[in-house]
Design a protein around this motif. Structure first.
Motif, mmCIF file in Angstrom:
data_model
loop_
_atom_site.group_PDB
_atom_site.id
_atom_site.type_symbol
_atom_site.label_atom_id
_atom_site.label_comp_id
_atom_site.label_asym_id
_atom_site.label_seq_id
_atom_site.Cartn_x
_atom_site.Cartn_y
_atom_site.Cartn_z
ATOM 1 N N ASN A 28 0.828 -1.202 0.000
ATOM 2 C CA ASN A 28 0.000 0.000 0.000
ATOM 3 C C ASN A 28 0.861 1.249 0.000
ATOM 4 O OD1 ASN A 28 -2.959 -0.290 0.038
ATOM 5 N ND2 ASN A 28 -2.635 -1.555 1.866
ATOM 6 N N LEU A 29 0.236 2.373 -0.353
ATOM 7 C CA LEU A 29 0.859 3.691 -0.249
ATOM 8 C C LEU A 29 0.175 4.447 0.887
ATOM 9 C CD1 LEU A 29 0.730 4.781 -4.017
ATOM 10 C CD2 LEU A 29 2.556 3.517 -2.876
ATOM 11 N N SER A 30 0.919 5.260 1.612
ATOM 12 C CA SER A 30 0.296 6.049 2.671
ATOM 13 C C SER A 30 1.095 7.304 2.968
ATOM 14 C CB SER A 30 0.160 5.224 3.952
ATOM 15 O OG SER A 30 -0.491 5.998 4.953
ATOM 16 N N LEU A 31 0.345 8.391 3.212
ATOM 17 C CA LEU A 31 0.937 9.653 3.673
ATOM 18 C C LEU A 31 0.925 9.750 5.187
ATOM 19 C CD1 LEU A 31 -0.971 12.028 1.220
ATOM 20 C CD2 LEU A 31 1.432 11.444 1.063
ATOM 21 N N LEU A 45 5.808 14.070 3.033
ATOM 22 C CA LEU A 45 5.669 15.390 2.420
ATOM 23 C C LEU A 45 5.712 16.486 3.479
ATOM 24 C CD1 LEU A 45 2.698 14.742 -0.065
ATOM 25 C CD2 LEU A 45 5.144 14.716 -0.573
ATOM 26 N N GLN A 46 5.913 17.704 3.008
ATOM 27 C CA GLN A 46 5.866 18.859 3.894
ATOM 28 C C GLN A 46 4.409 19.195 4.200
ATOM 29 O OE1 GLN A 46 8.385 20.734 5.449
ATOM 30 N NE2 GLN A 46 6.550 21.477 6.513
ATOM 31 N N GLY A 47 4.060 19.224 5.489
ATOM 32 C CA GLY A 47 2.724 19.617 5.890
ATOM 33 C C GLY A 47 2.694 21.080 6.284
ATOM 34 N N GLY A 52 6.769 14.959 6.910
ATOM 35 C CA GLY A 52 6.548 13.542 7.133
ATOM 36 C C GLY A 52 7.759 12.819 7.696
ATOM 37 N N LEU A 53 8.952 13.271 7.325
ATOM 38 C CA LEU A 53 10.173 12.630 7.833
ATOM 39 C C LEU A 53 10.362 12.852 9.334
ATOM 40 C CD1 LEU A 53 12.747 13.352 4.965
ATOM 41 C CD2 LEU A 53 11.566 11.200 5.470
ATOM 42 N N ASP A 54 9.630 13.818 9.892
ATOM 43 C CA ASP A 54 9.717 14.042 11.339
ATOM 44 C C ASP A 54 9.129 12.877 12.130
ATOM 45 O OD1 ASP A 54 10.907 16.532 10.987
ATOM 46 O OD2 ASP A 54 8.978 17.571 10.890
ATOM 47 N N SER A 69 10.326 10.823 -0.372
ATOM 48 C CA SER A 69 10.250 12.142 0.260
ATOM 49 C C SER A 69 10.386 13.235 -0.784
ATOM 50 C CB SER A 69 11.351 12.281 1.314
ATOM 51 O OG SER A 69 11.374 13.597 1.854
ATOM 52 N N ASP A 70 9.780 14.386 -0.481
ATOM 53 C CA ASP A 70 9.909 15.527 -1.387
ATOM 54 C C ASP A 70 11.120 16.392 -1.041
ATOM 55 O OD1 ASP A 70 8.976 16.521 0.989
ATOM 56 O OD2 ASP A 70 7.369 17.744 0.118
#
Length: 534
Positions: A28-31, A45-47, A52-54, A69-70
């Protein structure tokens, strides 16, 4: 499901050298870092406030297949990644803009393998979706919902929907859910499509069978910047996304504009379906397939007499009139929209069996949770209702409905309401004016203040009252509800607006468990045990 090397190739990255990793299956894919399971791909992604990497500390122990990652990891983030030698984190440029194509490809174009209905509008999206699901179930169609009340396969009378944060999920989740519904042999998916979703691309890549409009008034000006921008966002569902059928409210100003727009095009493959609560006086470029020239409101619900080209072939004899156990003229519009979605489809309606099942479904329709929801109490207590109404127009419609349906000549209408924090400031005094024009007794309190001071919100609301000295103000929502219940008489009606189905109160970013219905029931239980407070 795809192989990891296929996924990497789709994003235009170089093949991964590790044979074990490159041949791994991606499930699966997930944000959402909280949803990651072993074998998933985590998309970071940057929120608004964090990246997201945090959340790598939560993600990495779940053993995802890969991380996209972006942006490049920070030094601290890279150290976390290094603790998992087999973990690969690939940086993909413009990743956010590629999500729709990625999800649509990964899940094998799910919206083209199932009937997807998108419903938009300021008010009525949830009710229309809920009514449509009930009617389809009655016709033997397995239906799933995506919206405010949750996501999942709809089952009458059962709590089968998974709670959701947004009315419309992120674009990856949308495509994943569609794929899951296909695996569960669902025939229809009824999706609420918010203005945020249309602006942020949450339904990009979705091919709709049908898109439907309830009505458009004022909301989310804080996000869109102006009423025109908000209206333009709503129009996008009909102009920017492929659909076979467009169901439009011919009584709504934006609905009329969209009807006029398509009347000027040479696009013959688009099926325009119009419905209206009253037969339009002006000549329309399209036939009105479903009209309700006569509506009678009763204490138990409403009687609708329906006409229109849609009822030819059996329906015109059955709908003459039909009883629906719902309250409010606005709900009649919602029923017409739900009916239109079904009648415009390719379901076989040339049989008596079809019409009989549809009439049966209409006569047993149930209101969705938190929408004109009547709380069952003993006769010695006031009539209490909760509703999600949180815009001036929605409040006007529901309060007017209460006035029409219930005999209030021997009692008073109490209204408890507030406004959400960090949202459209301009609607606050407008809501006050609406309530003042229809209620006998008013209690202003907190809603979801979020990061805004509740006192400031209430001051904005109070500025809209003409006779502010007659307005009760209690900051604590529970105490406000309890105070009104203590003051109201058995013949009164207490209407608690703004939160409806919500099970929390958002205070400074913390969702504290709170439900209007439970506050009422607990208060009644306390009265039974200890007596009514003086």
């Amino acid at each position: 499901m795809k192989m990891l090397d296929q996924l990497v190739a789709f994003l235009g990255k170089n093949p991964i050298s590790s044979e074990r990793v490159s041949q791994q299956k991606v499930l699966n894919l997930s944000l959402d870092s909280r949803q990651i399971r072993i074998g998933d791909a985590f998309i970071a992604l940057q929120g608004e406030q964090v990246h997201g990497l945090d959340f790598l500390a939560n993600v990495l122990p779940q053993q995802p297949a890969i991380i996209f990652s972006d942006q490049c990891p920070t030094q601290a983030q890279q150290q976390r990644l290094d603790a998992y030698p087999d973990m690969v984190c690939l940086v993909v440029e413009h990743l956010a803009k590629r999500l729709a194509d990625l999800a649509n490809w990964f899940y094998d174009q799910p919206s083209q393998r199932i009937k997807v209905v998108g419903v938009t509008g300021t008010n009525g999206k949830t009710s229309v979706a809920f009514y449509t699901a009930q009617l389809l179930n009655g016709l033997g169609q397995k239906t799933a919902l995506m919206g405010t009340l949750g996501n999942g396969v709809f089952k009458q009378g059962q709590d089968t929907l998974a709670e959701t944060v947004n009315t419309t999920p992120d674009v990856v989740t949308v495509h994943r859910l569609l794929a899951e519904f296909i695996q569960q042999n669902v025939d229809w998916v009824i999706m609420e499509v918010s203005s945020h979703a249309l602006e942020l691309g949450r339904v990009d890549g979705v091919v709709f069978d049908t898109v439907a409009l309830t009505q458009v008034t004022r909301d989310h000006i804080d996000f869109h910047g102006s009423l025109n921008a908000y209206q333009d966002a709503k129009k996008k569902l009909f102009t920017d996304y492929p659909s076979r059928i467009k169901v439009l409210n011919a009584s709504d100003a934006i609905g009329k504009k969209i009807i006029d727009l398509f009347s000027q095009t040479a696009e013959h493959s688009v099926y325009i379906w119009c419905y209206t609560l009253i037969k339009p006086v002006e000549k329309m470029p399209f036939n009105c397939e479903l009209c309700c020239p006569k509506l009678i409101l009763t204490p138990e619900g409403m009687l609708l007499e329906l006409t229109g080209t849609a009822l030819m072939g059996g329906g015109e004899k059955i709908f003459n009139p039909i009883f629906v156990p719902l309250m409010g003229a606005f709900n009649a519009e919602n029923v017409l929209c739900a009916l239109s979605i079904i009648l415009a489809s390719d379901l076989n309606r040339n049989t008596t069996h079809f019409w009989d099942d549809l009439v049966k479904g209409l006569s047993t329709l149930q209101a969705s949770k938190g929408r004109m929801q009547l709380i069952e109490l003993p006769e010695t207590y006031p009539t209490v209702m909760v509703d999600f109404a949180h815009t001036p127009d929605a409040l006007q419609q529901v309060l007017f409905a209460v006035k029409q349906h219930l005999n209030l000549f021997s009692g008073r209408l109490w209204v408890v309401f507030g406004c959400g924090g960090d949202r459209d400031f301009g609607k606050r005094p407008l809501m006050a004016k609406t309530v003042e024009s229809l209620a006998d007794c008013i209690m202003v309190t907190s809603d979801n203040p979020r990061f805004e001071a509740p006192e400031q919100i209430i001051q904005h609301i109070l500025s809209g009252f003409k006779y502010v000295d007659s307005v009760n103000v209690v900051l604590d929502r529970q105490k406000a509800i309890e105070q009104v219940l203590a003051l109201a008489k058995a013949k009164d009606v207490v209407f608690i607006a703004g939160k409806g189905h919500e099970s929390y109160q958002n205070i400074k970013g913390v969702k504290i468990p709170f439900q209007d219905e439970k506050i009422v029931l607990n208060w009644v239980l306390g009265v039974k045990q200890h007596g009514k407070p003086e």
